[in-house]
Write a protein that holds these residues in place. Structure first.
Motif, mmCIF file in Angstrom:
data_model
loop_
_atom_site.group_PDB
_atom_site.id
_atom_site.type_symbol
_atom_site.label_atom_id
_atom_site.label_comp_id
_atom_site.label_asym_id
_atom_site.label_seq_id
_atom_site.Cartn_x
_atom_site.Cartn_y
_atom_site.Cartn_z
ATOM 1 N N VAL A 1 21.648 7.608 12.443
ATOM 2 C CA VAL A 1 22.071 6.205 12.121
ATOM 3 C C VAL A 1 22.620 5.832 13.602
ATOM 4 O O VAL A 1 23.402 6.319 14.038
ATOM 5 N N ASN A 2 21.906 4.618 14.049
ATOM 6 C CA ASN A 2 22.266 3.743 15.129
ATOM 7 C C ASN A 2 22.740 2.520 14.624
ATOM 8 O O ASN A 2 21.896 1.671 13.934
ATOM 9 N N ARG B 1 28.582 6.483 8.634
ATOM 10 C CA ARG B 1 28.830 7.646 7.811
ATOM 11 C C ARG B 1 28.311 7.496 6.384
ATOM 12 O O ARG B 1 27.399 8.144 5.596
ATOM 13 N N VAL B 2 28.284 6.135 5.795
ATOM 14 C CA VAL B 2 27.898 5.750 4.384
ATOM 15 C C VAL B 2 26.235 5.610 4.496
ATOM 16 O O VAL B 2 25.725 6.135 3.579
ATOM 17 N N LEU B 3 25.628 5.242 5.594
ATOM 18 C CA LEU B 3 24.369 4.997 5.599
ATOM 19 C C LEU B 3 23.513 6.484 5.762
ATOM 20 O O LEU B 3 22.336 6.511 5.282
ATOM 21 N N ALA B 4 24.189 7.429 6.187
ATOM 22 C CA ALA B 4 23.871 8.731 6.320
ATOM 23 C C ALA B 4 23.159 9.022 4.921
ATOM 24 O O ALA B 4 22.494 10.148 4.863
ATOM 25 N N ALA B 5 24.246 8.782 3.931
ATOM 26 C CA ALA B 5 24.166 9.150 2.799
ATOM 27 C C ALA B 5 23.021 8.344 1.898
ATOM 28 O O ALA B 5 22.809 8.539 0.632
ATOM 29 N N THR C 1 17.081 -1.901 17.982
ATOM 30 C CA THR C 1 17.725 -2.980 17.246
ATOM 31 C C THR C 1 18.692 -2.149 16.154
ATOM 32 O O THR C 1 19.389 -2.623 15.460
ATOM 33 N N GLY C 2 18.550 -0.803 16.337
ATOM 34 C CA GLY C 2 19.601 0.089 15.356
ATOM 35 C C GLY C 2 18.940 0.291 13.903
ATOM 36 O O GLY C 2 17.828 -0.433 13.867
ATOM 37 N N THR C 3 19.376 1.157 13.240
ATOM 38 C CA THR C 3 19.007 1.097 11.725
ATOM 39 C C THR C 3 19.815 0.287 10.812
ATOM 40 O O THR C 3 19.635 0.225 9.703
ATOM 41 N N GLY D 1 22.491 -7.578 22.209
ATOM 42 C CA GLY D 1 22.749 -6.354 20.847
ATOM 43 C C GLY D 1 22.745 -5.037 21.814
ATOM 44 O O GLY D 1 21.962 -4.831 22.856
ATOM 45 N N SER D 2 23.622 -4.446 21.650
ATOM 46 C CA SER D 2 23.817 -3.089 21.938
ATOM 47 C C SER D 2 23.849 -2.163 20.766
ATOM 48 O O SER D 2 24.557 -2.189 19.916
ATOM 49 N N VAL D 3 23.008 -1.173 21.013
ATOM 50 C CA VAL D 3 23.033 -0.254 19.972
ATOM 51 C C VAL D 3 23.902 1.003 20.270
ATOM 52 O O VAL D 3 23.847 1.783 21.317
ATOM 53 N N VAL D 4 24.639 1.297 19.291
ATOM 54 C CA VAL D 4 25.618 2.321 19.327
ATOM 55 C C VAL D 4 24.995 3.609 18.727
ATOM 56 O O VAL D 4 24.640 3.541 17.360
ATOM 57 N N PRO D 5 24.561 4.842 19.483
ATOM 58 C CA PRO D 5 23.848 6.012 18.727
ATOM 59 C C PRO D 5 24.769 6.757 17.844
ATOM 60 O O PRO D 5 25.816 6.877 18.062
ATOM 61 N N ASP D 6 23.864 7.424 16.929
ATOM 62 C CA ASP D 6 24.611 8.678 16.506
ATOM 63 C C ASP D 6 25.685 8.404 15.600
ATOM 64 O O ASP D 6 26.721 9.197 15.779
#
Length: 254
Positions: A94-95, A67-71, A176-178, A112-117
């Motif tokens: 944001v992943n 939530r924070v990084l979306a901003a 690797t995610g964002t 590493g596992s990427v959790v999306p959205d």
């Protein structure tokens, strides 16, 4: 005296070495804070009683950071290259990548596992993803097929393949995610700092009862030491401090 001959590095660790080579381009700076986890633990206890689901500390951190990084689009970005001609990509989603301690092909490794959205995902969906990759067999899960293929390649080809994928700003948020989260809180680790291959990496230590000040009085509360490593090529310390503070506030207001 003769040299000890040694032996080849286990192929299961190849992806870690390739990763460490790639992140040499990073310019990390490290921050840390303390989080009062009283409300998180109360929420977790209530959820366990009402639904039978035990939410992991990392699930709360992933959701809050998403939530924070979306901003903060400059922090939810990836950069490629150094002082020559760097390129940066900012992502509309944001992943989050979570580092996992798993056994792959008989050897203990980090996966590493990427959790999306994570800008929209709710806590049950985050935990369901974590349960699936933690309880599933890494030798069979589709999530880790890329790593298994990498291990089967000859060393030079595997290294080249990894670098090509890591160098793609289009592929990177899905590989690797964002941002990244790494936790060692299952052991007696209060805090640590790591570079997860993303502009921001959160380090999660253990939750421990510590003295805190509330309303002018000293009391004892469960406290988490949360660290942030940020890539100075992409953002500066002031924005990184904003990100860490806002994640702390989100966790304390669950």
């Amino acid at each position: 005296m003769t040299d000890t001959p040694g032996e080849p590095l286990p192929r299961q660790r190849r992806h870690t070495l390739f990763f460490l080579e790639v992140i040499r381009e990073f310019s990390p700076v490290f921050l840390d804070t303390e989080v009062d986890m009283t409300r998180v633990l109360a929420h977790r206890a209530a959820a366990l009683e009402s639904t039978g689901v035990r939410y992991a500390t990392t699930a709360y951190v992933l959701r809050a950071a998403g939530r924070v990084l979306a901003a903060h689009p400059d922090a939810n970005a990836a950069i490629r290259g150094g002082v020559g001609r760097p390129r940066i990509a900012r992502y509309p989603f944001v992943n989050g990548k979570l580092a996992l301690d798993r056994t792959l092909d008989g050897r203990r490794v980090v996966l590493g596992s990427v959790v999306p959205d994570l800008h929209t995902a709710e806590l049950p969906a985050v935990q369901a993803h974590l349960d699936r990759v933690r309880d599933g067999d890494p030798d069979r899960l589709e999530d880790f097929e890329g790593i298994r293929k990498l291990h089967r390649l000859p060393w030079p080809e595997g290294r080249r393949t990894f670098r090509q994928a890591a160098g793609s700003l289009a592929l990177r948020p899905h590989l690797t995610g964002t941002f990244s989260v790494s936790s060692l809180g299952h052991r007696a680790v209060d805090s640590f700092h790591s570079v997860g291959g993303t502009t921001t990496t959160f380090g999660v230590g253990r939750i421990l009862d510590r003295p805190v000040a509330r309303g002018g009085e000293i009391t004892v509360a469960p406290v988490l030491r949360l660290s942030l490593a940020f890539d100075h090529r992409a953002i500066d310390g002031a924005e990184a401090a904003d990100v860490l503070t806002e994640v702390k506030e989100a966790l304390e207001s669950v």
